[in-house]
Design an enzyme around this catalytic site. Structure first.
Site, PDB file in Angstrom:
ATOM      1  N   LYS A  96     -35.591 -31.630  67.619  1.00 17.64           N
ATOM      2  CA  LYS A  96     -35.908 -33.070  67.689  1.00 17.64           C
ATOM      3  C   LYS A  96     -37.329 -33.218  67.145  1.00 17.64           C
ATOM      4  O   LYS A  96     -38.311 -33.089  67.875  1.00 17.64           O
ATOM      5  CB  LYS A  96     -35.800 -33.535  69.148  1.00 17.64           C
ATOM      6  CG  LYS A  96     -35.525 -35.012  69.352  1.00 17.64           C
ATOM      7  CD  LYS A  96     -36.558 -35.933  68.770  1.00 17.64           C
ATOM      8  CE  LYS A  96     -37.841 -35.969  69.543  1.00 17.64           C
ATOM      9  NZ  LYS A  96     -38.917 -36.716  68.804  1.00 17.64           N
TER      10      LYS A  96
ATOM     11  N   CYS B 156     -54.153 -29.474  65.775  1.00 15.97           N
ATOM     12  CA  CYS B 156     -54.435 -28.999  67.138  1.00 15.97           C
ATOM     13  C   CYS B 156     -55.512 -27.929  67.120  1.00 15.97           C
ATOM     14  O   CYS B 156     -56.084 -27.607  68.146  1.00 15.97           O
ATOM     15  CB  CYS B 156     -53.169 -28.456  67.774  1.00 15.97           C
ATOM     16  SG  CYS B 156     -52.543 -27.043  66.882  1.00 15.97           S
TER      17      CYS B 156
ATOM     18  N   GLU C 216     -59.331 -35.762  73.631  1.00 17.88           N
ATOM     19  CA  GLU C 216     -58.875 -35.263  72.329  1.00 17.88           C
ATOM     20  C   GLU C 216     -58.742 -36.493  71.428  1.00 17.88           C
ATOM     21  O   GLU C 216     -57.822 -37.303  71.601  1.00 17.88           O
ATOM     22  CB  GLU C 216     -57.520 -34.551  72.459  1.00 17.88           C
ATOM     23  CG  GLU C 216     -57.062 -34.012  71.117  1.00 17.88           C
ATOM     24  CD  GLU C 216     -55.651 -33.403  71.126  1.00 17.88           C
ATOM     25  OE1 GLU C 216     -54.771 -33.940  71.805  1.00 17.88           O
ATOM     26  OE2 GLU C 216     -55.454 -32.405  70.421  1.00 17.88           O
TER      27      GLU C 216
ATOM     28  N   SER D 250     -48.678 -33.373  72.681  1.00 15.87           N
ATOM     29  CA  SER D 250     -49.880 -33.678  73.463  1.00 15.87           C
ATOM     30  C   SER D 250     -49.758 -33.105  74.880  1.00 15.87           C
ATOM     31  O   SER D 250     -48.651 -32.865  75.372  1.00 15.87           O
ATOM     32  CB  SER D 250     -50.070 -35.194  73.517  1.00 15.87           C
ATOM     33  OG  SER D 250     -48.940 -35.789  74.105  1.00 15.87           O
TER      34      SER D 250
ATOM     35  N   GLU E  30     -40.551 -38.513  65.489  1.00 20.48           N
ATOM     36  CA  GLU E  30     -39.910 -39.663  64.836  1.00 20.48           C
ATOM     37  C   GLU E  30     -40.806 -40.273  63.755  1.00 20.48           C
ATOM     38  O   GLU E  30     -40.355 -41.039  62.927  1.00 20.48           O
ATOM     39  CB  GLU E  30     -39.515 -40.722  65.879  1.00 20.48           C
ATOM     40  CG  GLU E  30     -40.654 -41.337  66.683  1.00 20.48           C
ATOM     41  CD  GLU E  30     -41.064 -40.513  67.912  1.00 20.48           C
ATOM     42  OE1 GLU E  30     -40.957 -39.260  67.880  1.00 20.48           O
ATOM     43  OE2 GLU E  30     -41.520 -41.133  68.885  1.00 20.48           O
TER      44      GLU E  30
ATOM     45  N   PHE F  63     -45.988 -34.815  65.313  1.00 20.03           N
ATOM     46  CA  PHE F  63     -46.053 -35.398  63.964  1.00 20.03           C
ATOM     47  C   PHE F  63     -46.976 -34.634  63.027  1.00 20.03           C
ATOM     48  O   PHE F  63     -46.860 -34.736  61.808  1.00 20.03           O
ATOM     49  CB  PHE F  63     -46.514 -36.869  64.044  1.00 20.03           C
ATOM     50  CG  PHE F  63     -48.008 -37.031  64.188  1.00 20.03           C
ATOM     51  CD1 PHE F  63     -48.827 -36.995  63.060  1.00 20.03           C
ATOM     52  CD2 PHE F  63     -48.613 -37.199  65.425  1.00 20.03           C
ATOM     53  CE1 PHE F  63     -50.216 -37.121  63.175  1.00 20.03           C
ATOM     54  CE2 PHE F  63     -49.982 -37.318  65.553  1.00 20.03           C
ATOM     55  CZ  PHE F  63     -50.784 -37.280  64.419  1.00 20.03           C
TER      56      PHE F  63
HETATM   57  P1  NAD Z   1     -46.669 -36.299  71.294  1.00 20.95           P
HETATM   58  O1  NAD Z   1     -46.845 -35.564  72.567  1.00 20.95           O
HETATM   59  O2  NAD Z   1     -46.866 -37.777  71.304  1.00 20.95           O
HETATM   60  O3  NAD Z   1     -45.181 -36.070  70.714  1.00 20.95           O
HETATM   61  C1  NAD Z   1     -44.649 -34.774  70.586  1.00 20.95           C
HETATM   62  C2  NAD Z   1     -43.135 -34.871  70.716  1.00 20.95           C
HETATM   63  O4  NAD Z   1     -42.800 -35.376  72.010  1.00 20.95           O
HETATM   64  C3  NAD Z   1     -42.481 -35.810  69.703  1.00 20.95           C
HETATM   65  O5  NAD Z   1     -41.302 -35.231  69.235  1.00 20.95           O
HETATM   66  C4  NAD Z   1     -42.213 -37.068  70.515  1.00 20.95           C
HETATM   67  O6  NAD Z   1     -41.064 -37.769  70.076  1.00 20.95           O
HETATM   68  C5  NAD Z   1     -42.001 -36.537  71.918  1.00 20.95           C
HETATM   69  N1  NAD Z   1     -42.448 -37.474  72.953  1.00 20.95           N
HETATM   70  C6  NAD Z   1     -43.496 -38.345  72.871  1.00 20.95           C
HETATM   71  N2  NAD Z   1     -43.608 -39.035  74.021  1.00 20.95           N
HETATM   72  C7  NAD Z   1     -42.639 -38.589  74.844  1.00 20.95           C
HETATM   73  C8  NAD Z   1     -42.243 -38.916  76.177  1.00 20.95           C
HETATM   74  N3  NAD Z   1     -42.893 -39.841  76.901  1.00 20.95           N
HETATM   75  N4  NAD Z   1     -41.199 -38.263  76.719  1.00 20.95           N
HETATM   76  C9  NAD Z   1     -40.530 -37.320  76.020  1.00 20.95           C
HETATM   77  N5  NAD Z   1     -40.856 -36.986  74.750  1.00 20.95           N
HETATM   78  C10 NAD Z   1     -41.900 -37.603  74.169  1.00 20.95           C
HETATM   79  O7  NAD Z   1     -47.614 -35.606  70.220  1.00 20.95           O
HETATM   80  P2  NAD Z   1     -47.940 -36.065  68.728  1.00 20.95           P
HETATM   81  O8  NAD Z   1     -48.803 -37.276  68.775  1.00 20.95           O
HETATM   82  O9  NAD Z   1     -46.690 -36.125  67.922  1.00 20.95           O
HETATM   83  O10 NAD Z   1     -48.771 -34.808  68.215  1.00 20.95           O
HETATM   84  C11 NAD Z   1     -50.143 -34.659  68.414  1.00 20.95           C
HETATM   85  C12 NAD Z   1     -50.452 -33.820  69.632  1.00 20.95           C
HETATM   86  O11 NAD Z   1     -49.823 -32.549  69.506  1.00 20.95           O
HETATM   87  C13 NAD Z   1     -51.937 -33.516  69.787  1.00 20.95           C
HETATM   88  O12 NAD Z   1     -52.267 -33.615  71.149  1.00 20.95           O
HETATM   89  C14 NAD Z   1     -52.078 -32.083  69.287  1.00 20.95           C
HETATM   90  O13 NAD Z   1     -53.174 -31.378  69.799  1.00 20.95           O
HETATM   91  C15 NAD Z   1     -50.789 -31.521  69.762  1.00 20.95           C
HETATM   92  N6  NAD Z   1     -50.446 -30.321  69.021  1.00 20.95           N
HETATM   93  C16 NAD Z   1     -50.614 -29.128  69.652  1.00 20.95           C
HETATM   94  C17 NAD Z   1     -50.343 -27.951  68.962  1.00 20.95           C
HETATM   95  C18 NAD Z   1     -50.522 -26.631  69.623  1.00 20.95           C
HETATM   96  O14 NAD Z   1     -50.134 -25.643  69.028  1.00 20.95           O
HETATM   97  N7  NAD Z   1     -51.065 -26.535  70.815  1.00 20.95           N
HETATM   98  C19 NAD Z   1     -49.890 -28.001  67.634  1.00 20.95           C
HETATM   99  C20 NAD Z   1     -49.722 -29.241  67.029  1.00 20.95           C
HETATM  100  C21 NAD Z   1     -50.005 -30.393  67.751  1.00 20.95           C
END
Ligand code: NAD
Length: 497
Positions: free
Chosen positions: A173, A281, A382, A226, A176, A149
């Site tokens: 994808k 991130c 985090e 994450s 959401e 997000f």
């Molecule tokens: P998230 O892991 O909750 O979601 C990321 C994606 O995974 C979304 O599209 C979501 O729909 C999907 N998802 C969520 N739960 C899932 C599950 N159980 N099974 C399958 N798919 C699932 O992350 P977020 O809250 O949207 O974003 C924040 C996180 O992203 C932070 O931890 C941040 O550090 C990380 N991030 C990392 C980088 C990097 O380059 N390393 C860059 C941006 C964000």
């Protein structure tokens, strides 16, 4: 109530699953749209469209592809303000920050415009008598991208421009929570001339992700999110034989040595910790102050933190907007009293914060914790919010040991005027991206982005040269045009003469 359908095969496609996600405006705390959530059949439809498009797209000329990418670059640039407004409305970050996100995403479109250079193969002539060897790279097929997000335009732009430039087709994808920018990016790609089915965007959550990870026609998966989900994506898709790059979370340390300019260091810490409400991130979430400067540095950070203007992202006076959801805001705020109980000094407490006229918005103020120790939750987790921890260290050695004991290794920075110390840090620190007097060292588009340890699962970083390697597979061709006089059976292993 606005409805957000999928984008499949070059057009909007209403979802049939009957499942929706309510998209909110975090500054108002109100639902603004319902996003269709894809089920397995809809994922299959999008993958089938991408697989069909791959037949002709992978065979299209580099000239045809780059013409579209150059047109796309202009369109995204022209629509940057509109894209930024979509981001602010659903993510909450301030408009100027959203514009910055679009600009950094555009860098990768510009990189993809240069695919003619990046995809050049290699040729060695006369490796043996009359034998030439060439290496080429070919596209993989259908690639899936799953994005978080916090950068609803930039992270998708990290992936699909290079993937499609290499001749792949793509199913995206997006998160959401704030999907509209990704859908707009797909519409603009169609306007730039991208053929139907080359880029598809699905609204979706876990069921859609799980189908993408196991679909037999998906060749590779790019994920950013994450750490627990990155690990899961990497394990699941790898077990299916797919190529995977899965970028995870972070806890980024900023090391401040006693000789640093403390005003500049404080400016950098505040900008990098609280920008985008800490939902980056590459945010700095832990400052490691090498004594004897901690008191003075904490004072300077606190003074700046207290002056920050927090409000709706669409208000040009705001420097920091709300958090993404109420639940996340409450979770972030919870770290502050917990840290106090565990013995930290709460120098700035932003937890009790409301914005007049936006009482239902998901706002929190900024918080600064001092004398944080590695056993505290505020240090270990985090937080992904505007809570900055200061850890005091007695020496450079103590500081680097602390940083290198982190399970994450995304970005890190050192602030010093000592070139020798900075050089030592660059070589010794266990992180994928290092800043020297630069607090958020996000590489430019032509260098790759990626962390170490639990910040990245897989071999390839995103964008830059790594992305061309990730989105293509190598092939080596050994050629001989023999003269009939050269014939004869020889069962020996070929050697070069
Ligand atoms: P998230 O892991 O909750 O979601 C990321 C994606 O995974 C979304 O599209 C979501 O729909 C999907 N998802 C969520 N739960 C899932 C599950 N159980 N099974 C399958 N798919 C699932 O992350 P977020 O809250 O949207 O974003 C924040 C996180 O992203 C932070 O931890 C941040 O550090 C990380 N991030 C990392 C980088 C990097 O380059 N390393 C860059 C941006 C964000």
């Amino acid at each position: 109530m606005q409805r957000i359908p999928h984008w499949i095969n070059g057009q909007r496609a209403a979802g049939a699953s009957g499942r929706f996600h309510e998209v909110t405006d975090p500054a108002a705390g109100k639902v603004t749209a319902r996003l269709d959530l894809a089920d397995t059949d809809e994922v299959d439809t999008a993958v089938a469209a991408a697989a069909k498009a791959f037949e002709s797209w992978s065979a299209s000329s580099l000239a045809a592809r780059t013409r579209i990418l150059f047109a796309y670059r202009e369109l995204v640039d022209r629509h940057a303000d509109e894209l930024a407004s979509l981001i602010t409305a659903e993510h909450g970050k301030v408009h100027s920050d959203a514009l910055g996100e679009v600009a950094r995403g555009l860098e990768i479109v510009e990189l993809a415009c240069g695919i003619t250079q990046l995809l050049k193969g290699e040729l060695s002539t006369q490796v043996s008598g009359g034998v030439d060897v060439s290496s080429i790279r070919q596209p993989l097929g259908v690639v899936a991208g799953i994005t978080p997000f916090n950068f609803p335009a930039m992270v998708p732009l990290w992936m699909f421009p290079v993937a499609i430039a290499c001749g792949n087709t793509f199913v995206l994808k997006p998160s959401e929570k704030d999907p509209s920018a990704a859908f707009r990016l797909a519409e603009l790609a169609a306007e730039a001339g991208l053929p139907d089915g080359v880029l598809n965007v699905l609204g979706g959550d876990k069921p859609a992700v799980d189908r993408l990870l196991t679909h037999p026609d998906v060749a590779a998966v790019s994920f950013v999110g994450s750490t627990p989900i990155a690990r899961y994506v990497h394990e699941t898709a790898s077990a299916q034989g797919k190529r995977v790059q899965a970028l995870g979370g972070a806890k980024n340390h900023m090391l401040v040595l006693p000789d640093a300019n403390l005003d500049l260091a404080a400016d950098a810490a505040v900008s990098a910790a609280y920008g985008s409400a800490g939902e980056r991130c590459m945010a700095v979430s832990a400052v490691v102050a090498v004594e004897p400067i901690a008191d003075e540095l904490v004072g300077k950070i606190a003074e700046r933190a207290r002056r920050l203007r927090i409000g709706p992202g669409a208000d040009p006076a705001s420097e920091m907007g709300p958090l993404i959801t109420k639940e996340h805001r409450d979770r972030v705020a919870g770290y502050v009293p917990q840290a106090r109980e565990q013995g930290a000094d709460v120098v700035v407490d932003g937890t009790d914060y409301t914005v007049a006229g936006h009482e239902d918005g998901f706002f929190t103020g900024v918080s600064l914790l001092d004398r944080v120790t590695p056993d505290m939750a505020a240090y270990r987790d985090e937080i992904f919010g505007p809570v900055l921890s200061v850890v005091r260290a007695g020496s450079y050695q103590e500081a680097i040991e602390l940083i290198n004991s982190s399970p994450w290794g995304n970005g890190t920075a050192i602030f010093t005027r000592d070139g020798g110390a900075a050089r030592r840090f660059q070589l010794e620190v266990e992180a994928g991206m290092v800043g020297v007097n630069v607090p958020i060292p996000v590489p430019v588009g032509y260098h790759s982005f990626g962390g170490w340890k639990a910040s990245l699962f897989g071999e390839h970083h995103v964008y830059g040269n790594d992305s061309v390697h990730f989105y293509t597979k190598g092939k080596v061709i050994t050629t001989r045009w023999p003269d009939p006089a050269d014939g004869g059976v020889n069962l020996g292993f070929p050697q070069h003469t």
